[in-house]
Scaffold this motif. Structure first.
Motif, PDB file in Angstrom:
ATOM      1  N   ASN A 255       1.034  -1.183  -0.430  1.00  0.00           N
ATOM      2  CA  ASN A 255      -0.410   0.209  -0.234  1.00  0.00           C
ATOM      3  C   ASN A 255       0.897   1.835   0.227  1.00  0.00           C
ATOM      4  N   LEU A 256       2.056   1.606  -0.705  1.00  0.00           N
ATOM      5  CA  LEU A 256       2.842   2.117  -0.764  1.00  0.00           C
ATOM      6  C   LEU A 256       2.152   3.533  -1.302  1.00  0.00           C
ATOM      7  N   VAL A 257       1.217   3.315  -2.457  1.00  0.00           N
ATOM      8  CA  VAL A 257       0.488   4.124  -2.698  1.00  0.00           C
ATOM      9  C   VAL A 257       0.007   5.391  -2.108  1.00  0.00           C
ATOM     10  N   TYR A 258      -1.545   3.894  -1.034  1.00  0.00           N
ATOM     11  CA  TYR A 258      -1.883   4.223  -0.169  1.00  0.00           C
ATOM     12  C   TYR A 258      -1.545   5.849   0.614  1.00  0.00           C
ATOM     13  N   MET A 259       0.170   5.246   1.265  1.00  0.00           N
ATOM     14  CA  MET A 259       1.013   6.295   1.414  1.00  0.00           C
ATOM     15  C   MET A 259       1.451   7.746   1.614  1.00  0.00           C
ATOM     16  N   GLN A 260       1.298   7.736   0.072  1.00  0.00           N
ATOM     17  CA  GLN A 260       1.671   8.733  -0.813  1.00  0.00           C
ATOM     18  C   GLN A 260       3.195   8.612  -0.334  1.00  0.00           C
ATOM     19  N   GLY A 261       3.751   6.994  -0.364  1.00  0.00           N
ATOM     20  CA  GLY A 261       5.433   7.004  -0.466  1.00  0.00           C
ATOM     21  C   GLY A 261       5.667   6.604  -2.234  1.00  0.00           C
ATOM     22  N   ILE A 262       5.116   7.003  -2.924  1.00  0.00           N
ATOM     23  CA  ILE A 262       5.400   6.442  -4.292  1.00  0.00           C
ATOM     24  C   ILE A 262       5.484   7.473  -5.595  1.00  0.00           C
ATOM     25  N   SER A 263       5.981   8.038  -6.238  1.00  0.00           N
ATOM     26  CA  SER A 263       6.312   9.157  -7.950  1.00  0.00           C
ATOM     27  C   SER A 263       6.095   7.803  -8.668  1.00  0.00           C
ATOM     28  N   PHE A 264       5.482   8.414  -9.734  1.00  0.00           N
ATOM     29  CA  PHE A 264       5.385   7.580 -11.070  1.00  0.00           C
ATOM     30  C   PHE A 264       5.984   8.346 -11.923  1.00  0.00           C
ATOM     31  N   SER A 265       6.002   9.798 -12.063  1.00  0.00           N
ATOM     32  CA  SER A 265       7.158  10.569 -12.695  1.00  0.00           C
ATOM     33  C   SER A 265       7.761  11.138 -12.104  1.00  0.00           C
ATOM     34  N   LYS A 266       9.158  10.715 -11.516  1.00  0.00           N
ATOM     35  CA  LYS A 266      10.297  11.192 -11.620  1.00  0.00           C
ATOM     36  C   LYS A 266      11.042  10.581 -12.217  1.00  0.00           C
ATOM     37  N   GLY A 267      12.698  10.263 -11.843  1.00  0.00           N
ATOM     38  CA  GLY A 267      13.120   9.254 -13.259  1.00  0.00           C
ATOM     39  C   GLY A 267      13.753   7.915 -12.221  1.00  0.00           C
ATOM     40  N   CYS A 268      14.677   8.126 -13.167  1.00  0.00           N
ATOM     41  CA  CYS A 268      15.240   5.816 -12.947  1.00  0.00           C
ATOM     42  C   CYS A 268      15.757   5.425 -11.119  1.00  0.00           C
ATOM     43  N   TYR A 269      15.129   4.645 -10.493  1.00  0.00           N
ATOM     44  CA  TYR A 269      15.167   4.289  -8.977  1.00  0.00           C
ATOM     45  C   TYR A 269      15.371   2.673  -9.067  1.00  0.00           C
ATOM     46  N   ILE A 270      16.386   3.113  -8.283  1.00  0.00           N
ATOM     47  CA  ILE A 270      16.712   1.309  -7.985  1.00  0.00           C
ATOM     48  C   ILE A 270      15.605   0.787  -7.839  1.00  0.00           C
ATOM     49  N   GLY A 271      15.281  -0.580  -8.562  1.00  0.00           N
ATOM     50  CA  GLY A 271      13.535  -1.413  -8.299  1.00  0.00           C
ATOM     51  C   GLY A 271      13.129  -0.495  -8.953  1.00  0.00           C
ATOM     52  N   GLN A 272      12.652   0.280  -9.577  1.00  0.00           N
ATOM     53  CA  GLN A 272      11.830   1.329 -10.042  1.00  0.00           C
ATOM     54  C   GLN A 272      11.140   0.227 -11.647  1.00  0.00           C
ATOM     55  N   GLU A 273      11.714  -0.693 -12.225  1.00  0.00           N
ATOM     56  CA  GLU A 273      11.054  -1.398 -13.050  1.00  0.00           C
ATOM     57  C   GLU A 273      10.104  -2.191 -13.114  1.00  0.00           C
ATOM     58  N   LEU A 274      10.100  -3.058 -11.976  1.00  0.00           N
ATOM     59  CA  LEU A 274       8.901  -3.995 -11.990  1.00  0.00           C
ATOM     60  C   LEU A 274       8.364  -3.020 -11.287  1.00  0.00           C
ATOM     61  N   THR A 275       8.024  -2.113 -10.692  1.00  0.00           N
ATOM     62  CA  THR A 275       7.023  -1.623  -9.678  1.00  0.00           C
ATOM     63  C   THR A 275       6.057  -0.405 -10.383  1.00  0.00           C
ATOM     64  N   ALA A 276       7.308   0.211 -11.652  1.00  0.00           N
ATOM     65  CA  ALA A 276       6.927   0.916 -12.352  1.00  0.00           C
ATOM     66  C   ALA A 276       5.494  -0.228 -13.341  1.00  0.00           C
ATOM     67  N   ARG A 277       5.833  -1.332 -14.038  1.00  0.00           N
ATOM     68  CA  ARG A 277       4.854  -2.220 -15.198  1.00  0.00           C
ATOM     69  C   ARG A 277       3.747  -2.721 -14.335  1.00  0.00           C
ATOM     70  N   THR A 278       4.311  -2.815 -12.438  1.00  0.00           N
ATOM     71  CA  THR A 278       3.826  -3.993 -11.801  1.00  0.00           C
ATOM     72  C   THR A 278       2.157  -2.944 -12.154  1.00  0.00           C
ATOM     73  N   HIS A 279       2.194  -1.001 -11.128  1.00  0.00           N
ATOM     74  CA  HIS A 279       1.165  -0.568 -11.738  1.00  0.00           C
ATOM     75  C   HIS A 279       0.545   0.218 -12.859  1.00  0.00           C
ATOM     76  N   HIS A 280       1.476  -0.123 -14.164  1.00  0.00           N
ATOM     77  CA  HIS A 280       0.466   0.322 -15.031  1.00  0.00           C
ATOM     78  C   HIS A 280       0.002  -0.646 -15.744  1.00  0.00           C
ATOM     79  N   THR A 281      -0.208  -1.732 -15.310  1.00  0.00           N
ATOM     80  CA  THR A 281      -0.175  -2.816 -15.294  1.00  0.00           C
ATOM     81  C   THR A 281      -1.925  -2.987 -15.278  1.00  0.00           C
ATOM     82  N   GLY A 282      -2.842  -2.217 -13.534  1.00  0.00           N
ATOM     83  CA  GLY A 282      -3.575  -2.330 -12.169  1.00  0.00           C
ATOM     84  C   GLY A 282      -3.248  -3.503 -12.163  1.00  0.00           C
TER      85      GLY A 282
END
Length: 365
Positions: A255-282
């Motif tokens: 629930n990191l999204v619910y706790m305002q703990g993540i940005s999907f518009s910032k640049g790259c960071y470690i572990g971003q690829e899997l997290t962004a893919r999961t988010h965009h698939t919904g």
């Protein structure tokens, strides 16, 4: 007639003497309750006696399971931008003064849950932050950051001289409204911020280790740390390695999204690829949810499997305090009564629910 007056006088003296003695005894009892040590008030007993006067609006909790690390230097913002899930510009450009975030491994799994606090810069062009993390991973977090620091102008140091407190409204269900405790000496608080994860968690306070927060606020009393954890579990908020096992927990399931703990518009960071893919698939099939255990767990059930009454896998239990806890629950089975076996001869029933502070997300139902 004179005899009657004499009798009345004697009775009056006796009554006055008894009332006076009663008053002295009461005063001595109060002094014994408050207590003195080397001529000074014993604050522990004083707090106890003060709390008996009636319930206060706010409760403060010491957080020994959390610790603080200072990160400062000209390159602090750009350095951390490549390590954390949230956008460091929110802090470095003054849009926020406190921010929740995770650090992930290269597989996109959480290794550290962190709250960052912005501090006043000591010199122009420098960024100063306090990082709050689980006490048991303090050394690991410092090693992780130093491994990626390379030649950046950043200094990383522990803060053993500081203490961390949570201040929570007594009316926890209502989140305390917009009322905020007033500090009598704001200059003595290094950090005094609303918890960035959810308003139902109240405020975070950082002070010198020798300072008691009861000296800074009125209408407040100190509570047991166990009650702080009960409050977290009742609202379904994870914190630390028990709730977010390093290298195991996935940020979106936590629930990191619910706790305002993540940005999907910032640049790259470690572990971003899997997290962004999961988010965009919904597709988030499991979520960390508050659960009620019946009967309360008598032995540790951390990591035990959850199943439905028909035996279908339904997730894993993470942690608990008595009858409340957190479990990673498959959303398809979240409305069912689930079963948990902390030991071969013990079976508990588990009931999960969606907290009120979650957004109205149909996927969480």
């Amino acid at each position: 007639m004179s005899n009657v007056c004499l009798v009345h006088s004697i009775v009056g003296v006796v009554v006055f003497r008894n009332v006076f003695r009663l008053g002295l005894n009461t005063a001595h009892a109060v002094l014994r309750r408050v207590g003195y040590c080397n001529g000074k008030l014993d604050r522990r007993n004083c707090r106890h006696a003060h709390s008996e006067a009636g319930p206060k609006k706010f409760v403060c909790y010491s957080l020994p399971h959390r610790t603080l690390i200072k990160v400062q230097g000209q390159d602090t913002g750009s350095f951390l931008q490549g390590l954390v899930t949230n956008d460091m510009d929110l802090l470095t450009k003054g849009m926020q003064t406190a921010m929740y975030t995770h650090m992930l491994n290269i597989q996109g799994r959480t290794i550290f849950d962190i709250i960052m606090y912005s501090l006043k810069a000591e010199q122009e062009g420098e960024t100063r932050l306090l990082l709050e993390c689980d006490s048991s991973v303090q050394d690991a977090l410092q090693r992780h950051m130093k491994m990626y620091k390379i030649r950046r102008k950043v200094t990383i140091s522990p803060c053993a001289d500081l203490s961390l407190w949570a201040v929570v409204p007594r009316d926890r269900e209502g989140g305390g409204g917009d009322e905020r405790p007033e500090l009598t000496a704001p200059e003595k608080a290094l950090v005094w911020e609303l918890d960035p994860r959810t308003k139902t968690m109240g405020w975070r306070l950082v002070t010198d280790k020798l300072l008691n927060p009861l000296e800074l606020m009125g209408d407040i009393q100190q509570g047991e740390t166990e009650h702080y954890h009960r409050h977290r579990y009742n609202i379904g908020l994870p914190e630390g390695v028990k709730d977010l096992p390093p290298g195991v927990a996935l940020p979106l399931e936590s629930n990191l999204v619910y706790m305002q703990g993540i940005s999907f518009s910032k640049g790259c960071y470690i572990g971003q690829e899997l997290t962004a893919r999961t988010h965009h698939t919904g597709v988030v099939r499991k979520r960390l949810m508050p659960v009620r255990l019946s009967p309360p767990a008598q032995v540790s059930a951390e990591g035990a499997d959850l199943c439905t009454e028909s035996g279908k896998p339904a997730g894993k239990h993470r942690a608990d305090v008595g009858e409340v806890g957190l479990s990673l629950v498959r959303l398809a089975q979240a409305r069912e009564t689930l079963l948990l076996k902390p030991s071969p001869d013990t079976t508990l029933t588990v009931k999960a629910w969606a907290p009120d502070w979650w957004p109205k997300d149909p996927k969480a139902k």
